[in-house]
Scaffold this motif. Structure first.
Motif, short mmCIF file in Angstrom:
data_model
loop_
_atom_site.label_atom_id
_atom_site.label_comp_id
_atom_site.label_asym_id
_atom_site.label_seq_id
_atom_site.Cartn_x
_atom_site.Cartn_y
_atom_site.Cartn_z
N LEU A 62 0.82 -1.21 0.00
CA LEU A 62 0.00 0.00 0.00
C LEU A 62 0.85 1.26 0.00
O LEU A 62 0.55 2.23 -0.71
CB LEU A 62 -0.93 0.00 1.22
CG LEU A 62 -1.97 -1.11 1.30
CD1 LEU A 62 -2.76 -1.00 2.59
CD2 LEU A 62 -2.92 -1.06 0.10
N THR A 77 -3.48 5.12 8.33
CA THR A 77 -4.50 5.45 7.33
C THR A 77 -5.63 4.43 7.38
O THR A 77 -6.81 4.80 7.33
CB THR A 77 -3.87 5.48 5.92
OG1 THR A 77 -2.83 6.47 5.89
CG2 THR A 77 -4.91 5.81 4.87
N ARG A 78 -5.29 3.16 7.52
CA ARG A 78 -6.30 2.12 7.68
C ARG A 78 -7.13 2.33 8.94
O ARG A 78 -8.31 2.00 8.98
CB ARG A 78 -5.63 0.74 7.74
CG ARG A 78 -5.27 0.15 6.40
CD ARG A 78 -4.71 -1.25 6.56
NE ARG A 78 -4.89 -2.06 5.36
CZ ARG A 78 -4.59 -3.35 5.27
NH1 ARG A 78 -4.09 -3.99 6.31
NH2 ARG A 78 -4.80 -4.00 4.15
N GLY A 80 -7.94 5.10 10.17
CA GLY A 80 -8.78 6.28 10.04
C GLY A 80 -8.15 7.57 10.54
O GLY A 80 -8.84 8.59 10.64
N ALA A 94 -1.51 9.47 1.74
CA ALA A 94 -2.69 8.80 2.30
C ALA A 94 -3.72 8.45 1.23
O ALA A 94 -4.32 7.36 1.26
CB ALA A 94 -3.32 9.68 3.37
N GLU A 95 -3.95 9.35 0.28
CA GLU A 95 -4.95 9.08 -0.74
C GLU A 95 -4.54 7.92 -1.64
O GLU A 95 -5.37 7.08 -2.03
CB GLU A 95 -5.21 10.34 -1.58
CG GLU A 95 -5.88 11.45 -0.80
CD GLU A 95 -7.17 11.00 -0.14
OE1 GLU A 95 -7.98 10.32 -0.82
OE2 GLU A 95 -7.37 11.30 1.05
N LYS A 98 -5.05 4.62 0.25
CA LYS A 98 -6.46 4.21 0.22
C LYS A 98 -6.83 3.64 -1.14
O LYS A 98 -7.55 2.63 -1.24
CB LYS A 98 -7.36 5.39 0.54
CG LYS A 98 -7.23 5.91 1.97
CD LYS A 98 -8.06 7.17 2.18
CE LYS A 98 -7.88 7.75 3.57
NZ LYS A 98 -8.64 9.02 3.75
N GLU A 101 -5.79 -0.04 -1.86
CA GLU A 101 -6.46 -1.13 -1.14
C GLU A 101 -7.20 -2.05 -2.12
O GLU A 101 -7.23 -3.27 -1.95
CB GLU A 101 -7.45 -0.57 -0.11
CG GLU A 101 -6.81 -0.05 1.15
CD GLU A 101 -6.50 -1.14 2.17
OE1 GLU A 101 -6.68 -2.33 1.83
OE2 GLU A 101 -6.08 -0.81 3.28
#
Length: 394
Positions: A62, A77-78, A80, A94-95, A98, A101
């Protein structure tokens, strides 16, 4: 997110990966060194450490970087969290983390389930189609199971006692005298030292009853360690009889003695350093023998995710040799007609049934039954036990 906590978690992870430190021990030392951390602080550090270690390869995919700071960023990041500006790392933002994933599910099993390639190949070779389910189960978080010490209390009384400390616990219907805590709950050290309950996985609690211990018998626990199964046997025998708890490590036996005192089992349990002289002394003496053999520990990965990064193929090969030696040497302490239980916390047939078959080809024993404990089927740790009977001499 507090910078000190984030840095502390990363330091522990680095020590586990780079210095091959044991996760549980490193985390306990950090908590001891920082007594002012509150419950939320400890939970944040513990969750970060366990989940980064558990999902190392998936997080590296990731983050597109294998460094500890990048792995932490992916895990937070996972979880939240918004990544703070002061957390510097290489790799995906971070984007992007995500977005990747969705691609993770298409990666090879060893990446998405986060295990070394050699271990994935070994599990597939030994377990075939069931490896997928077992591996997925071993990546789940483990609840805390307790064994109620019936020498001191009952399950109902133990539940009420724990509730007085705001710790909800529930009986496990399929296992007598077994409790499980609510998700995320732990047992404080002060209560662990009380002796009314012992932390012991449900799978582990299935082993001692297979001996079918009877009051006033002599039972030898040959690889007793700190004594979890010896204490269980003492409770099953209602404190009547003799349990000889053996191990090669004196410190473990000293801890067993302390635990036995708390559990009101000192009249039943005696400790003995195991060596050739001790084995000869107890030859054909025991009514029942437990060989909870040293093993790879692969059945306990949900509790010890760091183990998959510490063990090597040579470790498992060495364990197989030790297991065969334990069966050959320690079985001599059993009387003819007596019952022997061979157990491991591994799910690999090469540490389990294959060792039993090898032993049966060379010793006067017969197989009574097997008890494999599947993490996928039960949600417990993975265990294996074989019940053997020693044939009378002609």
């Amino acid at each position: 997110m507090h910078r000190l906590l984030a840095t502390s978690a990363a330091d522990i992870i680095h020590a586990v990966f780079e210095q091959r430190k044991v996760l549980d021990h490193s985390l306990a030392k950090a908590f001891q060194a920082n007594p002012k951390w509150g419950k939320r602080d400890r939970n944040f550090v513990a969750e970060t450490v366990f989940e980064v270690v558990r999902w190392r390869r998936a997080l590296a995919f990731l983050a597109q970087d294998e460094s500890t700071p990048a792995l932490c960023a992916a895990q937070w990041t996972r979880m939240g969290y918004d990544l703070p500006e002061w957390w510097q790392y290489d790799g995906s933002d971070a984007e992007t983390i995500k977005a990747r994933e969705a691609e993770l599910a298409e990666q090879p099993r060893a990446v998405r389930e986060s295990i070394p390639d050699w271990l994935d190949a070994l599990g597939s070779e030994e377990l075939g189609e069931s490896w997928d389910a077992e591996l997925a189960a071993l990546n789940q978080r483990a609840p805390v199971y307790l064994r109620v010490n019936t020498l001191k209390t009952s399950p109902a009384e133990a539940i009420d006692w724990l509730a007085s400390y705001h710790i909800p616990a529930h009986e496990v219907s399929e296992l007598p005298n077994t409790l499980v805590l609510n998700p995320g709950k732990t047992l404080p050290k002060s209560l662990r030292l009380d002796g009314r309950v012992e932390i012991q996985d449900a799978g582990s609690q299935m082993i001692a009853p297979l001996l079918e211990p009877q009051a006033n018998e002599c039972i030898i626990d040959t690889c007793a360690g700190a004594g979890g199964k010896s204490l269980h046997l003492a409770a099953l025998m209602r404190g009547k009889g003799k349990i000889v708890a053996m191990d090669i490590v004196p410190k473990k036996l000293q801890e067993l003695q302390r635990r036995a005192k708390r559990a009101r089992a000192t009249r039943t349990i005696e400790t003995q350093l195991i060596n050739p002289e001790a084995i000869a002394t107890y030859e054909s003496i025991a009514d029942r023998v437990l060989i909870d053999a040293p093993c790879s520990g692969l059945g306990t990965l949900k509790r010890q995710p760091d183990l998959k990064w510490r063990i090597k193929p040579a470790t498992i090969q060495r364990m197989r040799g030790i297991q065969q030696e334990c069966l050959q040497n320690y079985s001599t302490m059993l009387k003819p007609g007596g019952r022997l239980v061979y157990a491991t916390c591994s799910i690999l047939p090469s540490e389990n049934r294959q060792n039993v078959d090898h032993f049966l080809n060379n010793a006067p024993f017969k197989l009574i039954k097997e008890c494999p404990v599947s993490p996928a089927a039960t949600g417990y740790d993975g265990f294996y036990a074989a019940v053997l009977e020693k044939l009378p001499t002609s």
